[in-house]
Scaffold this active site. Structure first.
Site, PDB file in Angstrom:
ATOM      1  N   ASP A 131       0.806  -1.233   0.000  1.00  0.00           N
ATOM      2  CA  ASP A 131       0.000   0.000   0.000  1.00  0.00           C
ATOM      3  C   ASP A 131       0.843   1.290   0.000  1.00  0.00           C
ATOM      4  O   ASP A 131       0.312   2.364  -0.298  1.00  0.00           O
ATOM      5  CB  ASP A 131      -0.926   0.025   1.226  1.00  0.00           C
ATOM      6  CG  ASP A 131      -1.849  -1.183   1.277  1.00  0.00           C
ATOM      7  OD1 ASP A 131      -2.123  -1.753   0.216  1.00  0.00           O
ATOM      8  OD2 ASP A 131      -2.282  -1.551   2.389  1.00  0.00           O
ATOM      9  N   HIS A 256      -6.205 -10.045  -5.198  1.00  0.00           N
ATOM     10  CA  HIS A 256      -4.961 -10.477  -4.559  1.00  0.00           C
ATOM     11  C   HIS A 256      -3.820 -10.804  -5.514  1.00  0.00           C
ATOM     12  O   HIS A 256      -2.694 -11.024  -5.048  1.00  0.00           O
ATOM     13  CB  HIS A 256      -5.241 -11.667  -3.641  1.00  0.00           C
ATOM     14  CG  HIS A 256      -5.916 -11.241  -2.368  1.00  0.00           C
ATOM     15  ND1 HIS A 256      -7.251 -10.961  -2.315  1.00  0.00           N
ATOM     16  CD2 HIS A 256      -5.425 -11.000  -1.131  1.00  0.00           C
ATOM     17  CE1 HIS A 256      -7.575 -10.593  -1.077  1.00  0.00           C
ATOM     18  NE2 HIS A 256      -6.483 -10.598  -0.345  1.00  0.00           N
TER      19      HIS A 256
HETATM   20  O1  F6P Z   1      -2.436  -4.064   3.204  1.00  0.00           O
HETATM   21  C1  F6P Z   1      -2.282  -4.863   2.074  1.00  0.00           C
HETATM   22  C2  F6P Z   1      -3.628  -5.238   1.486  1.00  0.00           C
HETATM   23  O2  F6P Z   1      -3.403  -6.023   0.331  1.00  0.00           O
HETATM   24  C3  F6P Z   1      -4.560  -4.062   1.161  1.00  0.00           C
HETATM   25  O3  F6P Z   1      -4.208  -3.421  -0.033  1.00  0.00           O
HETATM   26  C4  F6P Z   1      -5.891  -4.749   1.157  1.00  0.00           C
HETATM   27  O4  F6P Z   1      -6.915  -3.840   1.485  1.00  0.00           O
HETATM   28  C5  F6P Z   1      -5.758  -5.792   2.222  1.00  0.00           C
HETATM   29  O5  F6P Z   1      -4.374  -6.022   2.404  1.00  0.00           O
HETATM   30  C6  F6P Z   1      -6.436  -7.089   1.906  1.00  0.00           C
HETATM   31  O6  F6P Z   1      -6.308  -7.914   3.006  1.00  0.00           O
HETATM   32  P1  F6P Z   1      -6.690  -9.468   3.011  1.00  0.00           P
HETATM   33  O7  F6P Z   1      -5.587 -10.205   2.311  1.00  0.00           O
HETATM   34  O8  F6P Z   1      -6.755  -9.807   4.463  1.00  0.00           O
HETATM   35  O9  F6P Z   1      -7.978  -9.613   2.292  1.00  0.00           O
END
Ligand code: F6P
Length: 326
Positions: A131, A256
């Site tokens: 981020d 992701h």
């Molecule tokens: O902080 C990294 C991040 O990929 C953010 O960009 C996103 O909002 C969050 O983590 C997603 O988290 P998770 O993998 O728990 O869904």
């Protein structure tokens, strides 16, 4: 050498490409300085459970190019409690670990800051998050790779958008921050960029339509930061669709895939530098600080500052994007 003889290293929060390069940098710098190194698995949960593995120089062979984290990662609720932190301290003491390197984001640093207010085992942080939202450092591990991944994906979406004369709303990650959206938007020549730091862009989007700026193009790409609106790109497309009658609209949420993949050269080099700097900071008796990069120089930033303040995006870049995308 100071009082540090044995250090632990862990990764915490969302994984980011380049974390492995940082683990390697920590491990090999520690060994170079005559220290023992222990890998702590699954983030703070591994501290509480004493999930420790010894790391040798060879343990970190062949990982600099790999995404993810060989130590695994987690978001740990138990470490937010005094009982969880007390258990973590006891496990560290039992294992004779004198200092810990935490590779993670602001949630991880908040845990480390509180721990260092309560206990005397020093924690030093390395900013690791795609981020790029950590105050006090220009750079966070994984951001460069994620940005390049997004650019590659959006370029592909442009091909199909042009082929069909379509409008795409493309949602990218970034939690509450718009760095990935802003930079990928500029790099892909997006027609519009919606980020949480600026409100009213959705209104401007309508104006652009009325002015015909978007209409005359064979494709329109609107990059949406996930934190811009509750419900993300789907919600925005739904809300604005009556303004865009005559457009064939599609929504694409990159998700992701932005967190995986082999780290870029920049991420590998900077993660190596920060891994090295974190061990040097522990040897120099630092605690409760993050090592970061400012103007390409290593800096030490107290956790309390890194987590308290919001890192601002350069809003002049949004003006630039508007000028260039007409
Ligand atoms: O902080 C990294 C991040 O990929 C953010 O960009 C996103 O909002 C969050 O983590 C997603 O988290 P998770 O993998 O728990 O869904």
């Amino acid at each position: 050498m100071g009082k540090i003889r044995k250090i632990g290293v862990l990764t915490s929060g969302g994984d980011a490409p380049g974390m492995n390069a940082a683990i390697r940098g920590v491990t090999r710098t520690a060994i170079f300085n005559g220290l023992e190194v222990v890998g702590i698995r699954h983030g703070y949960q591994g501290l509480i459970d004493a999930n420790f593995i010894p790391l040798e120089a060879s343990s970190v062979s062949d990982i600099i190019q790999r995404g993810g984290t060989i130590l695994k990662t987690a978001r740990c609720e138990a470490f937010k409690t005094p009982e969880g932190r007390a258990q973590a301290y006891n496990k560290l003491k039992e294992a004779q670990i004198d200092g810990v390197v935490v590779i993670g984001g602001d949630g991880s640093f908040t845990g480390a800051r509180i721990f260092n207010e309560e206990y005397d085992i020093p924690f030093v942080g390395i900013p690791g998050t795609i981020d790029n939202d950590i105050f006090g450092t220009d750079y966070t591990i994984g951001y460069d790779t994620a940005l390049n991944t997004v650019v590659e994906a959006v370029d592909k979406i442009r091909d199909t958008a042009s082929a069909h004369n379509r409008m795409f709303f493309v949602e990218v990650m970034g939690a509450e921050a718009g760095f990935i959206a802003l930079y990928s938007g500029i790099a892909t020549g997006a027609e519009a960029i919606l980020i949480p730091e600026i409100k009213g862009e959705q209104r401007d989007l309508k104006k652009m339509i009325e002015n015909g700026n978007l209409r005359k193009k064979s494709s329109n790409l609107i990059i949406v930061a996930e934190g811009e609106t509750e419900g993300g790109a789907f919600a925005i497309a739904e809300k604005l669709k009556h303004e865009f009658t005559g457009y064939d609209i599609r929504v694409s949420v990159l998700g992701h895939l932005q967190r995986g993949g082999s780290p870029t050269a920049i991420d590998r080099v900077n993660a190596s530098r920060l891994g090295h700097a974190a061990v040097e900071a522990l040897i120099d008796d630092q605690k409760s600080v993050m090592v970061g990069l400012s103007n390409d120089e290593i800096v030490l930033v107290p956790f309390r500052r890194a987590v308290k303040q919001n890192k601002e995006v350069d809003l002049s870049l949004l003006d630039l994007a508007r000028i260039l995308s007409v």
